[in-house]
Write a protein that holds these residues in place. Structure first.
Motif, PDB file in Angstrom:
ATOM      1  N   LEU A 111      39.353  41.800  32.612  1.00  0.00           N
ATOM      2  CA  LEU A 111      38.786  42.939  33.923  1.00  0.00           C
ATOM      3  C   LEU A 111      37.819  43.280  32.769  1.00  0.00           C
ATOM      4  O   LEU A 111      38.281  44.186  32.084  1.00  0.00           O
ATOM      5  CB  LEU A 111      39.309  43.612  34.784  1.00  0.00           C
ATOM      6  CG  LEU A 111      39.817  42.392  35.455  1.00  0.00           C
ATOM      7  CD1 LEU A 111      40.294  42.528  36.653  1.00  0.00           C
ATOM      8  CD2 LEU A 111      39.143  41.619  36.328  1.00  0.00           C
TER       9      LEU A 111
ATOM     10  N   LEU B  48      33.259  40.649  31.444  1.00  0.00           N
ATOM     11  CA  LEU B  48      33.457  39.548  33.108  1.00  0.00           C
ATOM     12  C   LEU B  48      31.548  39.259  32.981  1.00  0.00           C
ATOM     13  O   LEU B  48      31.163  40.556  32.294  1.00  0.00           O
ATOM     14  CB  LEU B  48      33.546  39.768  34.512  1.00  0.00           C
ATOM     15  CG  LEU B  48      35.257  39.456  34.927  1.00  0.00           C
ATOM     16  CD1 LEU B  48      34.951  39.866  35.753  1.00  0.00           C
ATOM     17  CD2 LEU B  48      35.316  38.336  34.489  1.00  0.00           C
TER      18      LEU B  48
ATOM     19  N   ALA C 232      30.241  43.502  37.775  1.00  0.00           N
ATOM     20  CA  ALA C 232      31.509  41.886  38.721  1.00  0.00           C
ATOM     21  C   ALA C 232      32.817  42.179  38.500  1.00  0.00           C
ATOM     22  O   ALA C 232      33.135  41.665  39.372  1.00  0.00           O
ATOM     23  CB  ALA C 232      31.629  40.738  37.049  1.00  0.00           C
ATOM     24  N   SER C 233      33.324  42.930  37.982  1.00  0.00           N
ATOM     25  CA  SER C 233      34.069  43.287  37.991  1.00  0.00           C
ATOM     26  C   SER C 233      35.170  43.919  39.162  1.00  0.00           C
ATOM     27  O   SER C 233      35.892  44.104  39.736  1.00  0.00           O
ATOM     28  CB  SER C 233      34.822  44.052  36.718  1.00  0.00           C
ATOM     29  OG  SER C 233      35.173  43.193  35.475  1.00  0.00           O
TER      30      SER C 233
ATOM     31  N   LEU D   3      34.633  41.534  42.215  1.00  0.00           N
ATOM     32  CA  LEU D   3      35.975  41.297  41.850  1.00  0.00           C
ATOM     33  C   LEU D   3      37.099  42.062  42.678  1.00  0.00           C
ATOM     34  O   LEU D   3      38.014  41.226  43.693  1.00  0.00           O
ATOM     35  CB  LEU D   3      36.330  40.464  41.100  1.00  0.00           C
ATOM     36  CG  LEU D   3      37.599  39.900  40.613  1.00  0.00           C
ATOM     37  CD1 LEU D   3      37.290  38.146  41.687  1.00  0.00           C
ATOM     38  CD2 LEU D   3      37.525  39.653  39.191  1.00  0.00           C
TER      39      LEU D   3
ATOM     40  N   ILE E  89      39.766  41.533  46.718  1.00  0.00           N
ATOM     41  CA  ILE E  89      40.568  41.545  46.331  1.00  0.00           C
ATOM     42  C   ILE E  89      41.398  42.090  47.300  1.00  0.00           C
ATOM     43  O   ILE E  89      41.720  41.826  48.401  1.00  0.00           O
ATOM     44  CB  ILE E  89      41.130  41.222  44.797  1.00  0.00           C
ATOM     45  CG1 ILE E  89      40.988  40.589  43.949  1.00  0.00           C
ATOM     46  CG2 ILE E  89      43.102  41.652  45.315  1.00  0.00           C
ATOM     47  CD1 ILE E  89      41.197  40.540  42.598  1.00  0.00           C
TER      48      ILE E  89
END
Length: 64
Positions: free
Chosen positions: A27, A30, A48-49, A52, A56
């Protein structure tokens, strides 16, 4: 909208605090994560991380 914003801010805080450990997992590197050097200091914007991690966190929140 406000709930999503809170999740993104919390994900940014978590990502910033756990960055060295998370970078070992991939991470922060990305496609969509921006990294640059300005005035001799490295800067990063982990878009992007963050997305993500927020997805989650939202999935875990929906389970409980």
């Amino acid at each position: 909208m406000l709930r999503w914003l809170i999740v993104v801010v919390l994900a940014l805080l978590v990502f910033n605090g756990l960055r060295p450990w998370l970078e070992k997992l991939g991470l922060g590197r990305l496609p969509g994560d921006l990294r640059w050097r300005w005035r001799g200091r490295p800067w990063s914007l982990p878009i992007a991380s963050t997305l993500l991690l927020s997805l989650i966190a939202m999935a875990i929140g929906e389970l409980f």
